[in-house]
Design a protein around this motif. Structure first.
Motif, mmCIF file in Angstrom:
data_model
loop_
_atom_site.group_PDB
_atom_site.id
_atom_site.type_symbol
_atom_site.label_atom_id
_atom_site.label_comp_id
_atom_site.label_asym_id
_atom_site.label_seq_id
_atom_site.Cartn_x
_atom_site.Cartn_y
_atom_site.Cartn_z
ATOM 1 N N LYS A 163 3.290 8.633 -6.792
ATOM 2 C CA LYS A 163 2.213 7.727 -7.162
ATOM 3 C C LYS A 163 0.957 8.079 -6.364
ATOM 4 C CE LYS A 163 4.676 5.135 -9.976
ATOM 5 N NZ LYS A 163 4.364 5.037 -11.424
ATOM 6 N N ALA A 164 -0.189 7.724 -6.924
ATOM 7 C CA ALA A 164 -1.470 7.983 -6.257
ATOM 8 C C ALA A 164 -2.361 6.748 -6.370
ATOM 9 C CB ALA A 164 -2.157 9.189 -6.883
ATOM 10 N N PHE A 165 -3.373 6.696 -5.507
ATOM 11 C CA PHE A 165 -4.294 5.558 -5.484
ATOM 12 C C PHE A 165 -3.545 4.233 -5.447
ATOM 13 C CE2 PHE A 165 -6.780 9.026 -7.395
ATOM 14 C CZ PHE A 165 -7.814 9.071 -6.475
ATOM 15 N N SER A 166 -2.501 4.209 -4.629
ATOM 16 C CA SER A 166 -1.709 2.987 -4.437
ATOM 17 C C SER A 166 -2.389 2.167 -3.350
ATOM 18 C CB SER A 166 -0.272 3.344 -4.048
ATOM 19 O OG SER A 166 0.334 4.135 -5.044
ATOM 20 N N THR A 167 -3.326 1.345 -3.780
ATOM 21 C CA THR A 167 -4.197 0.638 -2.848
ATOM 22 C C THR A 167 -3.404 -0.301 -1.943
ATOM 23 O OG1 THR A 167 -6.020 0.746 -4.423
ATOM 24 C CG2 THR A 167 -6.201 -0.878 -2.657
ATOM 25 N N GLY A 168 -3.617 -0.126 -0.639
ATOM 26 C CA GLY A 168 -3.013 -1.013 0.338
ATOM 27 C C GLY A 168 -1.566 -0.731 0.668
ATOM 28 N N ALA A 169 -1.051 0.440 0.265
ATOM 29 C CA ALA A 169 0.377 0.722 0.484
ATOM 30 C C ALA A 169 0.745 0.691 1.958
ATOM 31 C CB ALA A 169 0.748 2.073 -0.122
ATOM 32 N N GLN A 170 -0.125 1.226 2.810
ATOM 33 C CA GLN A 170 0.153 1.166 4.247
ATOM 34 C C GLN A 170 -0.007 -0.272 4.729
ATOM 35 O OE1 GLN A 170 -2.458 4.162 6.081
ATOM 36 N NE2 GLN A 170 -0.639 5.421 6.432
ATOM 37 N N GLY A 171 1.056 -0.826 5.238
ATOM 38 C CA GLY A 171 1.003 -2.185 5.773
ATOM 39 C C GLY A 171 1.365 -3.271 4.785
#
Length: 400
Positions: A163-171
């Motif tokens: 997946k790409a442009f997975s906004t906010g994945a970190q945290g």
């Protein structure tokens, strides 16, 4: 959706606006930023705590769990957008706001308890894993190109892909994963799953630097490697993921319009103040037609954007899916607000391209908005196809 009424909505909106202007805006110079210049989790949690204390956390969802209708939501979300930090503080930011809407519409009672309630309470962020890397010819504006797959394995589903442009994945603490089913009974359709994050099978491989930096957690690229998900964590039914994506995307596109209208209101206020104070060639800038006319054009674009949002909200409030209307709103509002932000920078000259005010950031964020949730050209293409279909239908009817 019947809503709560104009008077109660106005009171919520006024409370939110006062909080954003008085409490949130002073935090815009807070140095707590990560290496991508996005707000840190510490900063976001501090702002959420202040919003909770002020009674404006998740203001579009009431204490009984009911949701403001779309026209009422607009009045509230516009005010949260007066600062890039406002949606984060008030828990109305993307992708959380759209994910909350989707889970409220489609989620089972258990999914709502386990995954929706923490989002509404502001105790965790979420991520929507749909877009895929262009290098793999994966799903972007065309979700039918999805290459991430899922298959049954006993009482679980196993997901693999990128997946790409997975906004906010970190945290993030909650993930919605979309994958194409390999099972015959799903007829090649997509499935959506709810997962707890972090999960060792969802690996963040890259966090690109992007033109915008208002969202914590970045726009991540991830690899999903044999992610095992219990069957009862599927959202809705197998093979209906594309339908659920549309349930989410129409109001989510409109919510973007709402928040960024608030941002451009603010940018216009700052540019107007500058033009009325700055003197050049013997008079204030606003008295020069070249500047005054730009601000007048801003007034027109801002009002047209507001009216377009209200019109689309009214359509969605009838219960219609509103894909055509939300495409029209996304194009019209994003393009109008780009003009507004650009004029604000131009009116302020050198000051407009510095970080002395939020105008420069609003300009960058609005530029991104023209791409996120479908670029202008894709929406226009979709509308053109509808025009052709309607024309063919009219011709067929005329020849009966």
């Amino acid at each position: 959706m019947s809503g709560i009424g104009a008077e109660r909505t106005a009171a919520i909106a006024a409370k939110v606006e006062a909080f954003v202007r008085d409490v949130v805006i002073p935090y815009e110079k807070d140095p707590r930023r990560d290496h991508h210049n996005c707000p840190t989790e510490e900063l976001v949690e501090e702002l959420k705590a202040l919003a909770r204390e002020a009674g404006v956390l998740t203001p579009h969802i009431l204490a009984d769990g009911s949701h403001l209708n779309q026209r009422e939501t607009a009045q509230v979300l516009i005010r949260t957008g007066l600062s890039p930090l406002g949606p984060l503080a008030c828990n109305t930011a993307a992708p959380d706001e759209g994910n909350m809407y989707l889970l409220g519409k489609v989620g089972s009672a258990e999914i709502k308890r386990r995954f929706l309630d923490p989002l509404v309470s502001g105790s965790g962020r979420s991520c929507f894993f749909m877009t895929e890397p262009a290098s793999l010819q994966g799903a972007g504006s065309d979700p039918s190109m999805m290459i991430t797959t899922c298959r049954r394995d006993g009482n679980h589903w196993v997901v693999n892909g990128k997946k790409a442009f997975s906004t906010g994945a970190q945290g993030a603490k909650v993930g919605i994963v979309m994958a194409r089913s390999e099972e015959d009974d799903s007829k090649g359709g997509a499935c959506m799953f709810l997962v707890d994050l972090p999960d060792p099978a969802i690996i963040v491989t890259h966090v690109p630097n992007t033109i915008d930096n208002s969202m914590p957690g970045g726009h991540c690229e991830v690899t999903i490697d044999n992610l095992r998900i219990p069957a009862d964590q599927m959202l809705g039914n197998a093979g209906e993921g594309f339908t659920y994506a549309q349930v989410r995307l129409s109001p989510a596109r409109l919510s973007h319009c709402m928040r960024w209208l608030g941002a451009c209101w603010r940018a216009h206020e700052i540019a107007t103040d500058y033009a009325n104070r700055r003197i050049a060639f013997g008079k204030t800038l606003i008295d020069h037609e070249g500047v005054g006319f730009m601000l007048a054009e801003n007034m027109i674009d801002l009002k047209q954007a507001e009216l377009m949002i209200d019109w689309c909200a009214d359509v969605l409030d009838t219960g219609a899916l509103g894909t055509v209307e939300s495409s029209m709103a996304k194009v019209a509002v994003s393009e109008a607000l780009m003009r507004v932000a650009d004029r604000c920078v131009q009116v302020m000259g050198g000051s407009g391209v510095t970080d002395h005010t939020v105008v420069e950031q609003v300009f960058r964020e609005i530029r991104s908005f023209r791409i996120y949730d479908g670029p202008t050209e894709v929406h226009k293409w979709s509308l053109a196809k509808k025009i052709k279909r309607d024309w063919k239908a009219a011709q067929a009817g005329a020849h009966r």
